[in-house]
Design an enzyme around this catalytic site. Sequence first.
Site, PDB file in Angstrom:
ATOM      1  N   GLY A 107      46.771  40.637  31.406  1.00  0.00           N
ATOM      2  CA  GLY A 107      46.559  40.531  29.978  1.00  0.00           C
ATOM      3  C   GLY A 107      47.828  40.700  29.170  1.00  0.00           C
ATOM      4  O   GLY A 107      48.940  40.751  29.715  1.00  0.00           O
ATOM      5  N   CYS A 110      49.869  39.272  47.658  1.00  0.00           N
ATOM      6  CA  CYS A 110      48.800  40.061  48.268  1.00  0.00           C
ATOM      7  C   CYS A 110      49.368  40.934  49.388  1.00  0.00           C
ATOM      8  O   CYS A 110      50.510  40.770  49.815  1.00  0.00           O
ATOM      9  CB  CYS A 110      47.721  39.137  48.834  1.00  0.00           C
ATOM     10  SG  CYS A 110      48.331  38.024  50.111  1.00  0.00           S
ATOM     11  N   GLY A 150      44.651  32.978  32.150  1.00  0.00           N
ATOM     12  CA  GLY A 150      43.572  33.615  32.896  1.00  0.00           C
ATOM     13  C   GLY A 150      42.687  34.491  32.042  1.00  0.00           C
ATOM     14  O   GLY A 150      41.621  34.086  31.591  1.00  0.00           O
ATOM     15  N   ASN A 176      51.951  37.524  39.342  1.00  0.00           N
ATOM     16  CA  ASN A 176      50.662  38.180  39.522  1.00  0.00           C
ATOM     17  C   ASN A 176      50.614  39.481  38.717  1.00  0.00           C
ATOM     18  O   ASN A 176      51.530  39.799  37.970  1.00  0.00           O
ATOM     19  CB  ASN A 176      50.410  38.453  41.001  1.00  0.00           C
ATOM     20  CG  ASN A 176      48.943  38.435  41.355  1.00  0.00           C
ATOM     21  OD1 ASN A 176      48.095  38.775  40.550  1.00  0.00           O
ATOM     22  ND2 ASN A 176      48.629  38.044  42.579  1.00  0.00           N
ATOM     23  N   THR A 177      49.536  40.231  38.909  1.00  0.00           N
ATOM     24  CA  THR A 177      49.331  41.438  38.123  1.00  0.00           C
ATOM     25  C   THR A 177      50.323  42.542  38.476  1.00  0.00           C
ATOM     26  O   THR A 177      50.888  42.574  39.567  1.00  0.00           O
ATOM     27  CB  THR A 177      47.912  41.977  38.336  1.00  0.00           C
ATOM     28  OG1 THR A 177      47.689  42.161  39.740  1.00  0.00           O
ATOM     29  CG2 THR A 177      46.893  40.994  37.780  1.00  0.00           C
TER      30      THR A 177
END
Length: 241
Positions: free
Chosen positions: A147, A60, A195, A122-123
């Site tokens: 994804g 983050c 997820g 993470n993304t």
Amino acid sequence: MVFPSKGVEDFIEHTLPFYQSYAPPLIASISAPTAQEFSTLAARLSEVPGIAAIEANISCSNIEEDGRAFAIEPVATARVIKALRQATSLPLWAKLTPNTSDVAAVAQAVEHEGGDAIVVGNTLLGMSIDVHSRRARLGNIMGGLSGPSIKPIMLRMVYQCHKHIAIPIIGCGGISNAEDAIAYLLAGASAVQVGTATFIQPQTMITLLDDLHHYCQQQGIRHISELTGALDDAALLANLR
């Protein structure tokens, strides 16, 4: 996708009791803009019975580093993990970002400061533009891509980290079936997270676990840990020659 939060006290009072009624271990995932706030959150959650581990989302934004994520570089990573380690005795996982030039060095910083595992990852930072309005489709202009499209990147990162650290790796990103999960294990993960697929099909985890069981039976694998890091590097190198 945005995951709203009403803060740690609301989580403890209203959200936690629901999940405590289930048998699987409860992992609390936390995010904060400074190392001090991370340590404060970790210390508070460490007082709460029933939490088995803390996952620190250090991918983050870090307002002490001009908004760059902690996990972009090893020094900031080491600083926040050191603060977290001093704040809690619970198992500590660090969720890394793909938006870094040296993920293995970041993973090493987590291990050096006492992290118990890393989550990769993470993304991926991306954006989308509406060419008719000439505006970004996301309110924050840029956002996280998740994804199946990010799976090759995350597999590469798991593989790279596995070569440089001894602590466990939890792989995630684009896992929607047993083959995806097995690929992460072969690359070096000890476990996986699912997820996006569960939002599309809530039964994904049940099907995935059944299919993993069948795969292990067919392959003569007695324990799933036998797959961790079992990628055949020799054959891979031979194909490159």
